[in-house]
Design a protein around this motif. Sequence first.
Motif, PDB file in Angstrom:
ATOM      1  N   ARG A 191       0.460  -1.306   0.190  1.00  0.00           N
ATOM      2  CA  ARG A 191      -0.232  -0.027  -0.084  1.00  0.00           C
ATOM      3  C   ARG A 191       0.806   1.190   0.111  1.00  0.00           C
ATOM      4  O   ARG A 191       1.897   1.293   0.683  1.00  0.00           O
ATOM      5  N   PHE A 192       0.484   2.089  -0.535  1.00  0.00           N
ATOM      6  CA  PHE A 192       0.717   3.373  -0.939  1.00  0.00           C
ATOM      7  C   PHE A 192       0.046   4.616  -1.240  1.00  0.00           C
ATOM      8  O   PHE A 192      -0.825   4.652  -1.422  1.00  0.00           O
ATOM      9  N   LYS A 193       1.039   5.631  -0.753  1.00  0.00           N
ATOM     10  CA  LYS A 193       0.061   7.103  -1.130  1.00  0.00           C
ATOM     11  C   LYS A 193       1.223   7.897  -1.855  1.00  0.00           C
ATOM     12  O   LYS A 193       0.177   8.553  -2.874  1.00  0.00           O
ATOM     13  N   THR A 194       2.707   8.028  -2.759  1.00  0.00           N
ATOM     14  CA  THR A 194       3.384   8.105  -3.098  1.00  0.00           C
ATOM     15  C   THR A 194       4.149   6.517  -3.138  1.00  0.00           C
ATOM     16  O   THR A 194       4.532   6.714  -2.178  1.00  0.00           O
ATOM     17  N   LYS A 195       4.638   6.650  -4.449  1.00  0.00           N
ATOM     18  CA  LYS A 195       5.600   5.561  -4.646  1.00  0.00           C
ATOM     19  C   LYS A 195       6.293   5.795  -5.775  1.00  0.00           C
ATOM     20  O   LYS A 195       5.498   6.173  -6.891  1.00  0.00           O
ATOM     21  N   THR A 196       7.652   5.132  -6.313  1.00  0.00           N
ATOM     22  CA  THR A 196       8.682   5.538  -7.078  1.00  0.00           C
ATOM     23  C   THR A 196       8.645   4.354  -7.742  1.00  0.00           C
ATOM     24  O   THR A 196       9.488   3.391  -6.924  1.00  0.00           O
ATOM     25  N   PHE A 197       8.395   4.078  -9.434  1.00  0.00           N
ATOM     26  CA  PHE A 197       8.776   2.665  -9.210  1.00  0.00           C
ATOM     27  C   PHE A 197       9.894   2.679 -10.742  1.00  0.00           C
ATOM     28  O   PHE A 197      10.155   3.929 -11.445  1.00  0.00           O
ATOM     29  N   SER A 198      10.734   2.355 -10.269  1.00  0.00           N
ATOM     30  CA  SER A 198      11.853   2.754 -10.987  1.00  0.00           C
ATOM     31  C   SER A 198      12.642   0.857 -11.985  1.00  0.00           C
ATOM     32  O   SER A 198      12.975   1.343 -13.310  1.00  0.00           O
ATOM     33  N   GLU A 199      12.025  -0.175 -11.824  1.00  0.00           N
ATOM     34  CA  GLU A 199      12.017  -1.303 -11.944  1.00  0.00           C
ATOM     35  C   GLU A 199      11.507  -1.683 -13.451  1.00  0.00           C
ATOM     36  O   GLU A 199      10.775  -1.297 -13.394  1.00  0.00           O
ATOM     37  N   GLU A 200      12.216  -2.255 -14.279  1.00  0.00           N
ATOM     38  CA  GLU A 200      11.402  -2.444 -15.445  1.00  0.00           C
ATOM     39  C   GLU A 200      10.819  -2.814 -15.281  1.00  0.00           C
ATOM     40  O   GLU A 200      11.128  -4.595 -14.725  1.00  0.00           O
ATOM     41  N   GLY A 201       9.717  -3.429 -16.072  1.00  0.00           N
ATOM     42  CA  GLY A 201       8.265  -4.438 -15.997  1.00  0.00           C
ATOM     43  C   GLY A 201       7.367  -3.579 -15.555  1.00  0.00           C
ATOM     44  O   GLY A 201       6.322  -2.966 -16.406  1.00  0.00           O
ATOM     45  N   LYS A 202       5.851  -4.834 -15.515  1.00  0.00           N
ATOM     46  CA  LYS A 202       5.066  -4.165 -15.759  1.00  0.00           C
ATOM     47  C   LYS A 202       3.803  -4.163 -14.873  1.00  0.00           C
ATOM     48  O   LYS A 202       4.369  -4.599 -13.619  1.00  0.00           O
ATOM     49  N   TYR A 203       3.047  -3.100 -14.118  1.00  0.00           N
ATOM     50  CA  TYR A 203       2.911  -3.035 -12.764  1.00  0.00           C
ATOM     51  C   TYR A 203       1.074  -2.875 -13.007  1.00  0.00           C
ATOM     52  O   TYR A 203       0.185  -2.429 -14.507  1.00  0.00           O
ATOM     53  N   SER A 204       0.738  -2.934 -11.882  1.00  0.00           N
ATOM     54  CA  SER A 204      -0.736  -3.028 -11.949  1.00  0.00           C
ATOM     55  C   SER A 204      -1.836  -2.390 -10.812  1.00  0.00           C
ATOM     56  O   SER A 204      -0.591  -2.637  -9.453  1.00  0.00           O
ATOM     57  N   VAL A 205      -1.609  -1.084 -10.418  1.00  0.00           N
ATOM     58  CA  VAL A 205      -2.219  -1.060  -9.105  1.00  0.00           C
ATOM     59  C   VAL A 205      -3.689  -0.223  -9.045  1.00  0.00           C
ATOM     60  O   VAL A 205      -4.213   0.229 -10.095  1.00  0.00           O
ATOM     61  N   GLU A 206      -4.122  -0.590  -8.026  1.00  0.00           N
ATOM     62  CA  GLU A 206      -5.704  -0.597  -7.426  1.00  0.00           C
ATOM     63  C   GLU A 206      -5.572  -0.022  -6.626  1.00  0.00           C
ATOM     64  O   GLU A 206      -5.331   0.896  -5.468  1.00  0.00           O
ATOM     65  N   LEU A 207      -6.723   0.825  -6.790  1.00  0.00           N
ATOM     66  CA  LEU A 207      -7.426   2.325  -6.035  1.00  0.00           C
ATOM     67  C   LEU A 207      -8.214   2.275  -5.318  1.00  0.00           C
ATOM     68  O   LEU A 207      -8.725   0.894  -6.165  1.00  0.00           O
TER      69      LEU A 207
END
Length: 220
Positions: free
Chosen positions: A63-79
């Motif tokens: 869980r997060f409110k602010t997050k930096t994504f740097s690794e190569e790959g596919k992401y799925s974020v639920e709100l």
Amino acid sequence: SSDLQDLGYTAVRFKTDGQPPEVNLTGVDDDGAYKGPVTATLVRSDDVDTEIYAYARTKDGQRFKTKTFSEEGKYSVELVGMDWVSKSAPAKTVNFIIDRTPPTIGVLDPKAGALKDGGLAASSKVTVKGEDINGSGVVEITLTGVGSVKSFPFSREPVVSADFDGLTDGDYTATVKDAAGNSRSKSFTIKGVVAPAVTITITSVVGNGLNSGTNSFSAN
């Protein structure tokens, strides 16, 4: 009012909330493709000024409110969001990819199928192939050279090809680009393209037309 208060009534202020809250993610777009690190931030709002319980959650449960994504790959974020009267925000998932790997490229001469003398064998047609199977998908193949630029658009496809016709002798560069902005190029030279033969016919008429002749010749 003061009259009611004089009679022993107590004034109570309250708010009504007829709509569920909204939660969104800034910094990334749904189905977005990015080359470098991206920072996603949860944004929450309601139609009235109330407290909202909200968070974003990655596929692995973080869980997060602010997050930096740097690794190569596919992401799925639920709100997820809920206001003070337990109204839940509409279900929303944001999917995106970080892709730093350029697509692959191949250049083929459909007639000869092989490189020859540092360039392609005689041909006025070249096929350019691009692949980005595990990445963000190919969006464009471009060919530059001999004073022209030709381009084919694609819709984030994993495997594509484009045929370029009517090419003449000279140096060319083909480029394949993916949705994240990565690209890979390949240069080649076309040699020995033979121009189509042109037949010219000349008819001469002499005097009264009884003596005439026709001469034909071909030129490349």
